[in-house]
Design an enzyme around this catalytic site. Structure first.
Site, PDB file in Angstrom:
ATOM      1  N   ASP A  95       0.855  -1.187   0.000  1.00  0.00           N
ATOM      2  CA  ASP A  95       0.000   0.000   0.000  1.00  0.00           C
ATOM      3  C   ASP A  95       0.890   1.236   0.000  1.00  0.00           C
ATOM      4  OD1 ASP A  95      -2.115   1.704   0.108  1.00  0.00           O
ATOM      5  OD2 ASP A  95      -2.961   0.930   1.977  1.00  0.00           O
ATOM      6  N   VAL A  96       1.155   1.761  -1.209  1.00  0.00           N
ATOM      7  CA  VAL A  96       2.034   2.919  -1.351  1.00  0.00           C
ATOM      8  C   VAL A  96       1.341   4.108  -2.016  1.00  0.00           C
ATOM      9  CG1 VAL A  96       4.257   1.722  -1.298  1.00  0.00           C
ATOM     10  CG2 VAL A  96       2.991   1.877  -3.445  1.00  0.00           C
ATOM     11  N   LYS A  97       0.236   3.848  -2.722  1.00  0.00           N
ATOM     12  CA  LYS A  97      -0.581   4.896  -3.356  1.00  0.00           C
ATOM     13  C   LYS A  97       0.258   5.876  -4.172  1.00  0.00           C
ATOM     14  CE  LYS A  97      -4.292   4.711   0.102  1.00  0.00           C
ATOM     15  NZ  LYS A  97      -3.658   3.800   1.100  1.00  0.00           N
ATOM     16  N   ARG A  98       1.167   5.348  -4.980  1.00  0.00           N
ATOM     17  CA  ARG A  98       1.995   6.212  -5.798  1.00  0.00           C
ATOM     18  C   ARG A  98       1.236   6.646  -7.053  1.00  0.00           C
ATOM     19  NH1 ARG A  98       4.533   6.257  -1.410  1.00  0.00           N
ATOM     20  NH2 ARG A  98       6.670   5.456  -1.247  1.00  0.00           N
TER      21      ARG A  98
END
Length: 278
Positions: A95-98
């Site tokens: 979960d990094v939401k880049r």
């Protein structure tokens, strides 16, 4: 060659059930577990999670920010966590939401989806709000290496609705445009394509047509945030067969006891399976 992500996640769910467990070492949770709020506490937390449920559930979802907050030592713990979860048989959704453009997005994709990288996961979360096409470097690399991306579409935070439910010139909501773009990337894939969506389990009525998606939906918010099986059924209807509910706090609060953590994860998994078609 690694199998396509759609096949891998379908197989994982068929064998281990429909649950994604978030690994979120929030400072308050470390303290509740009696652990120091430092890299050593982070390591003990992470490896306890591996022992408790990485060998039992289909997908685990480490929240990168809580590791990054500890600098290079925290990132090193994240690297070891990813490797340990994979060794235990779980798919790792980082979960990094880049979300960025051009060479920057390509660099993010290389870090989290490329071959041989210490942070390479089975899938990553991405943000499409610089335009869906900006995600193509990640989508292309994911498809090349049997990995996946989960695109934010309709999130449960109250601030999200002003953007995600806004209507464009063609009459579609921003969220529906994201769904349609994802469906186009998944067209023809079997059993599912590499592009999933993130749709909160607590969003209520979505007003989305998901019938052509041909991908997996990550549904955060199961458990402590208020969603149960009834909410999953209400939000996703018949599409629930491709939904991967995610729970974090409702399971992690049972730590640091390994047996209690494992039992909590299995209870949640089994409660979802009742409404989740095989």
């Amino acid at each position: 060659m690694r199998a396509p992500f759609g096949s891998r996640v379908t197989t994982a769910v068929s064998v281990r059930g429909p649950l994604c467990v978030g690994i979120d070492p929030h400072p308050g949770l470390l303290a509740d577990w009696g652990l120091p709020v430092d890299a050593d506490g982070l390591e003990r937390f992470a490896m306890t999670c591996v022992e408790a449920f990485a060998g039992e559930v289909a997908v685990v979802k480490p929240q990168s920010a809580f590791f990054e907050a500890h600098g290079s030592a925290g990132v090193a713990v994240l690297e070891r966590l990813i490797a340990a979860c994979k060794a235990a048989g779980a798919l790792v959704l980082l979960d990094v939401k880049r979300g960025d453009i051009g060479s920057t997005m390509a660099a993010y994709a290389s870090a989290y989806l490329g071959e041989g990288g210490a942070l390479a996961a089975d899938a990553m979360t991405v943000s499409p709000f610089l335009g869906f096409g900006s995600l193509d470097p990640a989508i292309d690399l994911a498809a090349q290496h049997g990995r996946g991306v989960f695109v934010l579409a309709l999130t449960s935070n109250k601030e999200g609705a002003s953007v995600q439910r806004a209507t464009g010139p063609d009459g579609r909501s921003v969220a529906q445009t994201i769904v349609d773009e994802a469906a186009a990337r998944n067209a023809g894939a079997s059993p599912l394509g590499p592009v999933g969506l993130v749709i909160g389990a607590t969003v209520g009525r979505t007003d989305l047509d998901l019938s052509q998606l041909n991908g997996t939906i990550l549904a955060p918010g199961f458990g402590a945030q208020g969603a149960g099986v009834a909410e999953l059924t209400s939000v996703f209807g018949a599409g629930i067969r491709h939904v991967l509910p995610s729970s974090s706090r409702d399971i992690l609060r049972h730590g640091p006891d390994v047996a209690a953590l494992r039992a909590a994860a299995l209870r949640v998994r089994d409660s979802i399976a009742v409404a989740h078609p095989a």
